[in-house]
Motif scaffolding. Sequence first.
Motif, PDB file in Angstrom:
ATOM      1  N   VAL A  65       0.836  -1.262  -0.120  1.00 46.13           N
ATOM      2  CA  VAL A  65       0.003  -0.085  -0.016  1.00 46.13           C
ATOM      3  C   VAL A  65       0.703   1.095  -0.111  1.00 46.13           C
ATOM      4  N   ARG A  66       2.195   1.123   0.250  1.00 41.53           N
ATOM      5  CA  ARG A  66       3.051   2.193   0.184  1.00 41.53           C
ATOM      6  C   ARG A  66       3.306   2.602  -1.308  1.00 41.53           C
ATOM      7  N   PRO A  67       2.976   3.971  -1.673  1.00 48.64           N
ATOM      8  CA  PRO A  67       3.229   4.123  -3.038  1.00 48.64           C
ATOM      9  C   PRO A  67       4.499   4.260  -3.629  1.00 48.64           C
ATOM     10  N   ARG A  68       4.739   3.744  -4.865  1.00 45.60           N
ATOM     11  CA  ARG A  68       6.096   3.600  -5.217  1.00 45.60           C
ATOM     12  C   ARG A  68       5.767   4.085  -6.797  1.00 45.60           C
ATOM     13  N   ILE A  69       7.093   4.625  -7.407  1.00 47.48           N
ATOM     14  CA  ILE A  69       7.077   4.945  -8.791  1.00 47.48           C
ATOM     15  C   ILE A  69       7.677   3.809  -9.477  1.00 47.48           C
ATOM     16  N   PHE A  70       6.837   3.731 -10.661  1.00 50.85           N
ATOM     17  CA  PHE A  70       7.149   2.421 -11.656  1.00 50.85           C
ATOM     18  C   PHE A  70       6.636   2.681 -12.812  1.00 50.85           C
ATOM     19  N   PRO A  71       7.214   2.262 -13.887  1.00 51.15           N
ATOM     20  CA  PRO A  71       6.845   2.387 -15.443  1.00 51.15           C
ATOM     21  C   PRO A  71       5.671   1.783 -15.796  1.00 51.15           C
ATOM     22  N   LEU A  72       4.709   2.188 -16.211  1.00 48.52           N
ATOM     23  CA  LEU A  72       3.380   1.473 -16.724  1.00 48.52           C
ATOM     24  C   LEU A  72       3.118   1.652 -18.084  1.00 48.52           C
ATOM     25  N   ALA A  73       3.035   0.418 -18.791  1.00 51.43           N
ATOM     26  CA  ALA A  73       2.834   0.536 -20.045  1.00 51.43           C
ATOM     27  C   ALA A  73       1.272   0.737 -20.163  1.00 51.43           C
ATOM     28  N   VAL A  74       0.859   1.788 -20.855  1.00 50.13           N
ATOM     29  CA  VAL A  74      -0.595   2.109 -21.074  1.00 50.13           C
ATOM     30  C   VAL A  74      -1.084   1.750 -22.490  1.00 50.13           C
ATOM     31  N   SER A  75      -0.095   1.346 -23.363  1.00 51.92           N
ATOM     32  CA  SER A  75      -0.512   0.738 -24.511  1.00 51.92           C
ATOM     33  C   SER A  75       0.807  -0.132 -25.019  1.00 51.92           C
ATOM     34  N   ASP A  76       0.706  -0.877 -26.320  1.00 50.25           N
ATOM     35  CA  ASP A  76       1.756  -1.438 -26.627  1.00 50.25           C
ATOM     36  C   ASP A  76       2.951  -0.881 -26.971  1.00 50.25           C
ATOM     37  N   THR A  77       2.893   0.549 -27.192  1.00 47.43           N
ATOM     38  CA  THR A  77       3.967   1.318 -27.825  1.00 47.43           C
ATOM     39  C   THR A  77       4.276   2.538 -26.673  1.00 47.43           C
ATOM     40  N   THR A  79       4.940   3.713 -22.697  1.00 50.92           N
ATOM     41  CA  THR A  79       5.156   3.536 -21.382  1.00 50.92           C
ATOM     42  C   THR A  79       5.423   4.709 -20.745  1.00 50.92           C
ATOM     43  N   ILE A  80       4.518   5.128 -19.664  1.00 50.01           N
ATOM     44  CA  ILE A  80       4.519   6.134 -18.667  1.00 50.01           C
ATOM     45  C   ILE A  80       5.410   5.910 -17.245  1.00 50.01           C
ATOM     46  N   GLU A  81       5.661   7.128 -16.751  1.00 47.62           N
ATOM     47  CA  GLU A  81       6.011   6.815 -15.229  1.00 47.62           C
ATOM     48  C   GLU A  81       4.990   7.230 -14.411  1.00 47.62           C
ATOM     49  N   ALA A  82       4.650   6.475 -13.516  1.00 47.47           N
ATOM     50  CA  ALA A  82       3.456   6.429 -12.597  1.00 47.47           C
ATOM     51  C   ALA A  82       3.843   6.211 -11.073  1.00 47.47           C
ATOM     52  N   MET A  83       3.193   6.492 -10.213  1.00 49.07           N
ATOM     53  CA  MET A  83       2.921   6.376  -9.049  1.00 49.07           C
ATOM     54  C   MET A  83       1.863   5.355  -8.546  1.00 49.07           C
ATOM     55  N   GLY A  84       2.103   4.303  -7.893  1.00 46.60           N
ATOM     56  CA  GLY A  84       0.730   3.485  -7.629  1.00 46.60           C
ATOM     57  C   GLY A  84       1.077   2.819  -6.327  1.00 46.60           C
ATOM     58  N   ALA A  85       0.125   2.274  -5.740  1.00 49.53           N
ATOM     59  CA  ALA A  85      -0.083   1.317  -4.649  1.00 49.53           C
ATOM     60  C   ALA A  85      -0.987   0.298  -4.742  1.00 49.53           C
ATOM     61  N   THR A  86      -0.793  -0.869  -4.122  1.00 50.44           N
ATOM     62  CA  THR A  86      -1.419  -2.027  -4.170  1.00 50.44           C
ATOM     63  C   THR A  86      -2.429  -2.170  -3.035  1.00 50.44           C
ATOM     64  N   VAL A  98      -3.308   3.814  -9.329  1.00 52.36           N
ATOM     65  CA  VAL A  98      -2.041   4.514 -10.241  1.00 52.36           C
ATOM     66  C   VAL A  98      -2.389   5.947 -10.530  1.00 52.36           C
ATOM     67  N   ARG A  99      -1.466   6.771 -10.440  1.00 49.60           N
ATOM     68  CA  ARG A  99      -1.404   8.283 -10.970  1.00 49.60           C
ATOM     69  C   ARG A  99      -0.312   8.359 -11.715  1.00 49.60           C
ATOM     70  N   SER A 100      -0.552   8.914 -12.923  1.00 48.65           N
ATOM     71  CA  SER A 100       0.543   9.307 -13.989  1.00 48.65           C
ATOM     72  C   SER A 100       1.224  10.285 -13.551  1.00 48.65           C
ATOM     73  N   LEU A 101       2.606  10.304 -13.661  1.00 47.97           N
ATOM     74  CA  LEU A 101       3.476  11.573 -13.200  1.00 47.97           C
ATOM     75  C   LEU A 101       3.655  12.409 -14.292  1.00 47.97           C
ATOM     76  N   GLU A 102       3.275  12.129 -15.593  1.00 50.26           N
ATOM     77  CA  GLU A 102       3.372  13.044 -16.742  1.00 50.26           C
ATOM     78  C   GLU A 102       2.961  14.528 -16.337  1.00 50.26           C
TER      79      GLU A 102
END
Length: 188
Positions: A65-77, A79-86, A98-102
């Motif tokens: 549940v602790r937020p962490r920055i990770f790459p998120l593939a939003v389509s096949d081509t 990838t964005i930098e995002a912050m997320g928690a499970t 997840v929130r996009s950091l863009e």
Amino acid sequence: GLSGDDVAWAEDPSPFGGVAILKDAVTRRSHANAFDGAFYLMVDGKGQKLAGSLEHWPGRAPKTVRPRIFPLAVSDTRTIEAMGATVPLKDGDKILVVRSLEPVHDTLMAAMRYAFAGVLLIVLVGMTGGLLMARSVLRRIARINEVCRRVEAGHLARRGGDDGRGDQTTPTAQHNNAMLARIDGPVG
């Protein structure tokens, strides 16, 4: 970035009436936040999608549940930098928030462009002002030098250089004129 409010609603499903209501909440949030860089995914214990805007669980998604920055593939081509928690739920179900950091990066880049433009403008205005002031002072010094050359050529009656501006050249011009008046008096 990701705030505590982004995750808190999913941490305890009991106020919502259980997992079924949470599934509806994930669906509503996915639709409501479709264009603001927010992504949600609810999966069951086997990893099957129950609801959300992502199609599958990202391989590098945070596990806590602790937020962490990770790459998120939003389509096949793309990838964005995002912050997320499970958010773990009972029976192995879990929600990924997840929130996009863009937008943050875009804002920082815009701020840097405006700061650079501002500094450049200040430097240009300062240099232009300094150049204009230097030219003005040099013109007045040139007039004082012209008076000195005429006096040197024998024209003691010539005065000048004191334009009454009260800057650094004024006392020099006044002293020159006073000295010429003293010299011109006995000689003239």
